[in-house]
Design a protein around this motif. Structure first.
Motif, PDB file in Angstrom:
ATOM      1  N   VAL A 128       8.993 -70.923  20.918  1.00  0.00           N
ATOM      2  CA  VAL A 128       8.756 -70.683  19.532  1.00  0.00           C
ATOM      3  C   VAL A 128      10.186 -70.599  18.964  1.00  0.00           C
ATOM      4  O   VAL A 128      11.162 -70.152  19.220  1.00  0.00           O
ATOM      5  CB  VAL A 128       8.119 -69.437  19.302  1.00  0.00           C
ATOM      6  CG1 VAL A 128       6.698 -69.627  19.962  1.00  0.00           C
ATOM      7  CG2 VAL A 128       8.682 -68.265  20.031  1.00  0.00           C
ATOM      8  N   HIS A 129      10.015 -71.107  17.435  1.00  0.00           N
ATOM      9  CA  HIS A 129      11.185 -71.260  16.654  1.00  0.00           C
ATOM     10  C   HIS A 129      11.303 -69.865  15.722  1.00  0.00           C
ATOM     11  O   HIS A 129      11.013 -70.064  14.596  1.00  0.00           O
ATOM     12  CB  HIS A 129      11.130 -72.413  15.722  1.00  0.00           C
ATOM     13  CG  HIS A 129      11.547 -73.618  16.470  1.00  0.00           C
ATOM     14  ND1 HIS A 129      11.142 -74.821  16.039  1.00  0.00           N
ATOM     15  CD2 HIS A 129      12.331 -73.838  17.423  1.00  0.00           C
ATOM     16  CE1 HIS A 129      11.751 -75.602  16.829  1.00  0.00           C
ATOM     17  NE2 HIS A 129      12.480 -75.205  17.635  1.00  0.00           N
ATOM     18  N   ALA A 130      11.732 -68.699  16.543  1.00  0.00           N
ATOM     19  CA  ALA A 130      11.957 -67.788  15.556  1.00  0.00           C
ATOM     20  C   ALA A 130      13.269 -66.944  15.896  1.00  0.00           C
ATOM     21  O   ALA A 130      13.584 -66.862  17.421  1.00  0.00           O
ATOM     22  CB  ALA A 130      10.944 -66.671  15.345  1.00  0.00           C
ATOM     23  N   VAL A 138      -3.491 -72.920  14.965  1.00  0.00           N
ATOM     24  CA  VAL A 138      -2.114 -72.313  15.114  1.00  0.00           C
ATOM     25  C   VAL A 138      -1.803 -72.446  16.558  1.00  0.00           C
ATOM     26  O   VAL A 138      -2.437 -71.235  17.408  1.00  0.00           O
ATOM     27  CB  VAL A 138      -1.919 -70.942  14.586  1.00  0.00           C
ATOM     28  CG1 VAL A 138      -0.692 -70.265  14.798  1.00  0.00           C
ATOM     29  CG2 VAL A 138      -2.368 -71.076  13.129  1.00  0.00           C
ATOM     30  N   ILE A 139      -1.149 -73.083  17.040  1.00  0.00           N
ATOM     31  CA  ILE A 139      -0.788 -73.346  18.499  1.00  0.00           C
ATOM     32  C   ILE A 139       0.458 -72.568  18.844  1.00  0.00           C
ATOM     33  O   ILE A 139       1.417 -72.724  18.321  1.00  0.00           O
ATOM     34  CB  ILE A 139      -0.395 -74.667  19.105  1.00  0.00           C
ATOM     35  CG1 ILE A 139      -1.679 -75.724  18.746  1.00  0.00           C
ATOM     36  CG2 ILE A 139      -0.153 -74.835  20.423  1.00  0.00           C
ATOM     37  CD1 ILE A 139      -1.517 -77.126  19.352  1.00  0.00           C
ATOM     38  N   ASP A 140       0.309 -71.263  19.485  1.00  0.00           N
ATOM     39  CA  ASP A 140       1.414 -70.179  19.378  1.00  0.00           C
ATOM     40  C   ASP A 140       0.988 -69.242  20.463  1.00  0.00           C
ATOM     41  O   ASP A 140       0.505 -69.360  21.460  1.00  0.00           O
ATOM     42  CB  ASP A 140       1.206 -69.694  17.849  1.00  0.00           C
ATOM     43  CG  ASP A 140       2.647 -69.105  17.492  1.00  0.00           C
ATOM     44  OD1 ASP A 140       3.349 -68.174  18.265  1.00  0.00           O
ATOM     45  OD2 ASP A 140       3.353 -69.618  16.753  1.00  0.00           O
ATOM     46  N   THR A 141       1.226 -67.671  20.114  1.00  0.00           N
ATOM     47  CA  THR A 141       1.256 -66.801  21.143  1.00  0.00           C
ATOM     48  C   THR A 141      -0.122 -66.020  21.048  1.00  0.00           C
ATOM     49  O   THR A 141      -0.254 -65.117  21.466  1.00  0.00           O
ATOM     50  CB  THR A 141       2.403 -65.775  20.910  1.00  0.00           C
ATOM     51  OG1 THR A 141       2.378 -65.270  19.637  1.00  0.00           O
ATOM     52  CG2 THR A 141       3.744 -66.341  21.189  1.00  0.00           C
ATOM     53  N   GLY A 142      -1.192 -66.643  20.163  1.00  0.00           N
ATOM     54  CA  GLY A 142      -2.348 -65.839  19.916  1.00  0.00           C
ATOM     55  C   GLY A 142      -2.115 -65.190  18.521  1.00  0.00           C
ATOM     56  O   GLY A 142      -1.450 -65.312  17.894  1.00  0.00           O
ATOM     57  N   VAL A 143      -3.216 -64.043  18.516  1.00  0.00           N
ATOM     58  CA  VAL A 143      -3.376 -63.502  17.388  1.00  0.00           C
ATOM     59  C   VAL A 143      -3.567 -62.057  17.432  1.00  0.00           C
ATOM     60  O   VAL A 143      -4.557 -61.860  18.521  1.00  0.00           O
ATOM     61  CB  VAL A 143      -4.192 -64.031  15.972  1.00  0.00           C
ATOM     62  CG1 VAL A 143      -5.373 -63.974  16.456  1.00  0.00           C
ATOM     63  CG2 VAL A 143      -3.766 -63.608  14.817  1.00  0.00           C
ATOM     64  N   ASP A 144      -3.453 -61.001  16.498  1.00  0.00           N
ATOM     65  CA  ASP A 144      -3.775 -59.562  16.609  1.00  0.00           C
ATOM     66  C   ASP A 144      -5.233 -59.727  15.988  1.00  0.00           C
ATOM     67  O   ASP A 144      -5.224 -59.818  14.652  1.00  0.00           O
ATOM     68  CB  ASP A 144      -2.820 -58.666  16.064  1.00  0.00           C
ATOM     69  CG  ASP A 144      -3.395 -57.318  16.126  1.00  0.00           C
ATOM     70  OD1 ASP A 144      -4.628 -56.932  16.765  1.00  0.00           O
ATOM     71  OD2 ASP A 144      -2.712 -56.381  15.630  1.00  0.00           O
ATOM     72  N   VAL A 165      -2.741 -78.611  12.056  1.00  0.00           N
ATOM     73  CA  VAL A 165      -2.277 -77.856  13.266  1.00  0.00           C
ATOM     74  C   VAL A 165      -0.931 -77.327  12.985  1.00  0.00           C
ATOM     75  O   VAL A 165       0.057 -78.199  12.698  1.00  0.00           O
ATOM     76  CB  VAL A 165      -2.391 -78.833  14.544  1.00  0.00           C
ATOM     77  CG1 VAL A 165      -1.881 -78.037  15.519  1.00  0.00           C
ATOM     78  CG2 VAL A 165      -3.760 -79.211  14.908  1.00  0.00           C
ATOM     79  N   ASN A 166      -0.579 -75.828  12.829  1.00  0.00           N
ATOM     80  CA  ASN A 166       0.703 -75.388  12.812  1.00  0.00           C
ATOM     81  C   ASN A 166       1.241 -75.395  14.274  1.00  0.00           C
ATOM     82  O   ASN A 166       0.897 -74.853  15.162  1.00  0.00           O
ATOM     83  CB  ASN A 166       0.586 -74.038  12.371  1.00  0.00           C
ATOM     84  CG  ASN A 166       1.825 -73.484  11.864  1.00  0.00           C
ATOM     85  OD1 ASN A 166       2.410 -73.353  10.703  1.00  0.00           O
ATOM     86  ND2 ASN A 166       2.596 -72.898  12.906  1.00  0.00           N
ATOM     87  N   MET A 167       2.572 -75.953  14.284  1.00  0.00           N
ATOM     88  CA  MET A 167       3.413 -75.900  15.452  1.00  0.00           C
ATOM     89  C   MET A 167       4.878 -75.362  15.087  1.00  0.00           C
ATOM     90  O   MET A 167       5.666 -76.258  14.728  1.00  0.00           O
ATOM     91  CB  MET A 167       3.479 -77.287  15.980  1.00  0.00           C
ATOM     92  CG  MET A 167       2.373 -78.186  16.341  1.00  0.00           C
ATOM     93  SD  MET A 167       2.529 -79.407  17.303  1.00  0.00           S
ATOM     94  CE  MET A 167       0.989 -80.059  17.887  1.00  0.00           C
ATOM     95  N   SER A 168       4.860 -73.907  15.489  1.00  0.00           N
ATOM     96  CA  SER A 168       6.106 -73.546  14.853  1.00  0.00           C
ATOM     97  C   SER A 168       6.794 -73.225  16.198  1.00  0.00           C
ATOM     98  O   SER A 168       7.173 -72.380  16.671  1.00  0.00           O
ATOM     99  CB  SER A 168       5.778 -72.166  14.203  1.00  0.00           C
ATOM    100  OG  SER A 168       5.331 -72.145  13.131  1.00  0.00           O
ATOM    101  N   PHE A 169       7.044 -74.327  16.938  1.00  0.00           N
ATOM    102  CA  PHE A 169       8.071 -74.403  18.150  1.00  0.00           C
ATOM    103  C   PHE A 169       8.780 -75.791  18.485  1.00  0.00           C
ATOM    104  O   PHE A 169       8.333 -76.695  17.689  1.00  0.00           O
ATOM    105  CB  PHE A 169       7.041 -73.997  19.491  1.00  0.00           C
ATOM    106  CG  PHE A 169       5.834 -74.925  19.307  1.00  0.00           C
ATOM    107  CD1 PHE A 169       5.928 -76.323  19.901  1.00  0.00           C
ATOM    108  CD2 PHE A 169       4.553 -74.472  18.809  1.00  0.00           C
ATOM    109  CE1 PHE A 169       4.671 -77.081  19.875  1.00  0.00           C
ATOM    110  CE2 PHE A 169       3.533 -75.251  18.882  1.00  0.00           C
ATOM    111  CZ  PHE A 169       3.290 -76.767  19.279  1.00  0.00           C
ATOM    112  N   GLY A 170       9.589 -75.837  19.470  1.00  0.00           N
ATOM    113  CA  GLY A 170      10.154 -76.991  19.685  1.00  0.00           C
ATOM    114  C   GLY A 170      11.032 -77.366  20.728  1.00  0.00           C
ATOM    115  O   GLY A 170      11.188 -76.090  21.544  1.00  0.00           O
TER     116      GLY A 170
END
Length: 378
Positions: free
Chosen positions: A91-93, A130-136, A223-228
Motif C-alpha cells: 500500500v502507498h502510505a 476499495v481493494i485494500d486491507t479491508g475496513v472497520d 475501483v480504488n487502488m491505493s498501492f503499487g
C-alpha cells in the motif's frame, strides 16, 4: 501440454517443500491447455487443506498462481506455458499518527471543493470497490457507507481491517457522520471493501487480480487502488484491461518515492487514472512520484480520516490522494451516470487547477470537483 507436465506442477506446488519455491502466475499459450489444466486441478487429490490453498485459480485471465521451482520454470516454454512472478505489492502510505477526534470536513475534502458540489450531487448509489486491507465495519463514520465486500485472504470471513489503511481510504471516499464525526468526498456513495492485503499492507498480484475480477462481476463503478509496485505485470495489465473494457473506472496511486519521471504500476498503465499527491500549499508533496504519467494531483499530505476501533489517524501518501479522486468521480457519476472511463479521464484532465510551483502548469494540475461538474455541462 501433456498430462505429466500438469501433474508435475501440481505435485510440486502442493508438496511440503513448496513453501521454499517462488510463487508464480502460470498462463497458457493455448486455451485448450488452460482447460486441460483446469480439469486436472479440479480432479487432483490435495494432500492437505494447506496444500489446497497453494493453488489459486484466476479465471478472469485464464491463469493459476502457485509455487513453482526453478527446475520446473525451465521446462515451461516447451510445454506451452508462460510464467511470470507473482510478486508482493504494498500500500502507498507513509507515516501515520493518531489524532484526536476532529469534527467536520477534513482539509483535503475542502481543498477539492467537494462541499460546494453537495447541493448537486453526493455520490448516491455509486459503487466504489476499495481493494485494500479491508475496513472497520463498526466505525460510526462508515456505518452508513458500506456495502457487501469480500475477504480474499479468508473467504469465510468479512473483510475486516487489521491494518488501518483500508479504513482510512474508505473514510476519505465516503464517510458520512456530519453531526459527530467526519465527512468524506462523496458521503452517499457506497464503499465495497475488497480485502486483498494482509495486516502488513502486502498482497500478491494474484490477490489483486481476483479483487479486480470481483469488482467487475459485482458491478462496481469505480475501483480504488491505493498501492503499487515497480515492475510491470502482464497478468495485472490483463485484469485492468478487462475492467476498463467492462466500463469500470480504475483510480491508482503513483507511489511515494519522490521520483520525477517514473510512477508505479498499475498507475502507469494508460487504462487507469494515475494520481499524485499535493500538500496544503497546493504544491506537489515531496514524497509523491510525479511527471508525465500522472493524470491528476490531489491532497495527500497529513490527511485525517477514519481508523481502526472507531478512531482517527493522520496519514500521508499518494494513497490518500487517490481516495480523494475516487470520491470526486463518484460525485460526477451520480450526477452524470453512463460516462465511460475514457470520458471520466478526459473530464478530470480538462478541469484541473494549475499547480503552484510547476513549470508546466497546463500539463498537470490539482483535482477540482466544481470544475469537473462544469466540464460535463459544456
Amino acid at each position: 501440454m501433456d498430462r505429466s507436465a500438469i501433474l508435475r506442477l501440481l505435485h510440486s506446488a502442493t508438496s511440503p517443500s513448496a513453501s521454499a519455491a517462488k510463487r508464480r502466475i502460470v498462463r497458457f499459450w493455448h486455451h485448450s491447455d488452460y482447460e486441460r489444466f483446469l480439469l486436472e486441478w479440479s480432479n487432483f487429490d490435495m494432500p492437505s487443506e494447506d496444500a489446497s490453498e497453494a493453488v489459486r485459480h484466476l479465471p478472469s485471465i485464464e491463469a493459476f498462481s502457485l509455487p513453482v521451482t526453478s527446475e520446473l520454470l525451465a521446462i515451461a516454454p516447451a510445454n506451452g506455458i508462460w510464467m511470470e512472478n507473482d510478486p508482493c505489492v504494498s500500500v502507498h502510505a507513509t507515516v501515520h499518527k493518531p489524532v484526536a477526534r476532529e469534527k467536520g470536513i477534513p482539509w483535503g475534502v475542502q481543498e477539492i471543493k467537494a462541499p460546494l458540489a453537495w447541493s448537486t450531487t453526493t455520490g448516491h448509489r455509486v459503487k466504489v470497490g476499495v481493494i485494500d486491507t479491508g475496513v472497520d465495519f463498526s466505525h460510526p463514520d462508515l456505518k452508513q457507507s458500506l456495502g457487501r465486500g469480500i475477504n480474499l485472504l479468508n473467504r469465510g470471513s468479512l473483510p475486516h481491517d487489521d491494518n488501518g489503511h483500508g479504513t482510512h481510504i474508505a473514510g476519505t471516499i465516503a464517510a458520512a457522520n456530519q453531526l459527530h464525526g467526519m465527512i468524506g468526498v462523496a458521503p452517499r456513495a457506497t464503499v465495497h471493501p475488497v480485502k486483498a492485503f494482509d495486516h502488513n499492507g502486502s498482497a500478491f498480484v494474484s490477490d489483486i487480480v481476483l479483487g479486480i475480477d470481483w469488482c467487475v462481476r459485482s458491478g462496481m463503478d469505480i475501483v480504488n487502488m491505493s498501492f503499487g509496485m515497480k515492475t510491470r505485470s502482464k497478468s495485472l495489465l490483463t485484469a485492468v484491461n478487462n475492467a476498463y473494457n467492462a466500463g469500470v473506472i480504475i483510480v491508482a496511486s503513483s507511489g511515494n518515492d519522490g521520483k520525477r519521471k517514473s510512477i508505479d504500476y498499475p498507475a502507469r498503465y494508460p487504462q487507469t487514472i494515475a494520481v499524485g499527491a499535493t500538500n496544503r500549499l497546493r504544491r506537489i508533496a515531496p514524497f509523491s512520484n510525479r511527471g508525465m504519467h500522472i493524470d491528476v494531483y490531489a491532497p495527500g499530505d497529513k490527511i485525517l480520516s477514519s481508523w481502526l476501533r472507531g478512531k482517527y489517524n493522520e496519514m500521508s501518501g499518494t494513497s490518500m490522494a487517490t481516495s480523494h479522486v475516487s470520491g470526486a468521480i463518484a460525485l460526477l457519476l451520480a450526477h452524470r451516470p453512463g460516462l465511460t472511463p475514457t470520458d471520466i479521464k478526459a473530464v478530470v484532465k480538462r478541469s484541473m487547477l494549475p499547480l503552484r510551483g510547476t513549470k508546466t502548469p497546463r500539463l498537470t494540475g490539482e483535482l477540482d470537483v466544481l470544475r469537473m461538474l462544469q466540464a460535463v455541462e459544456r
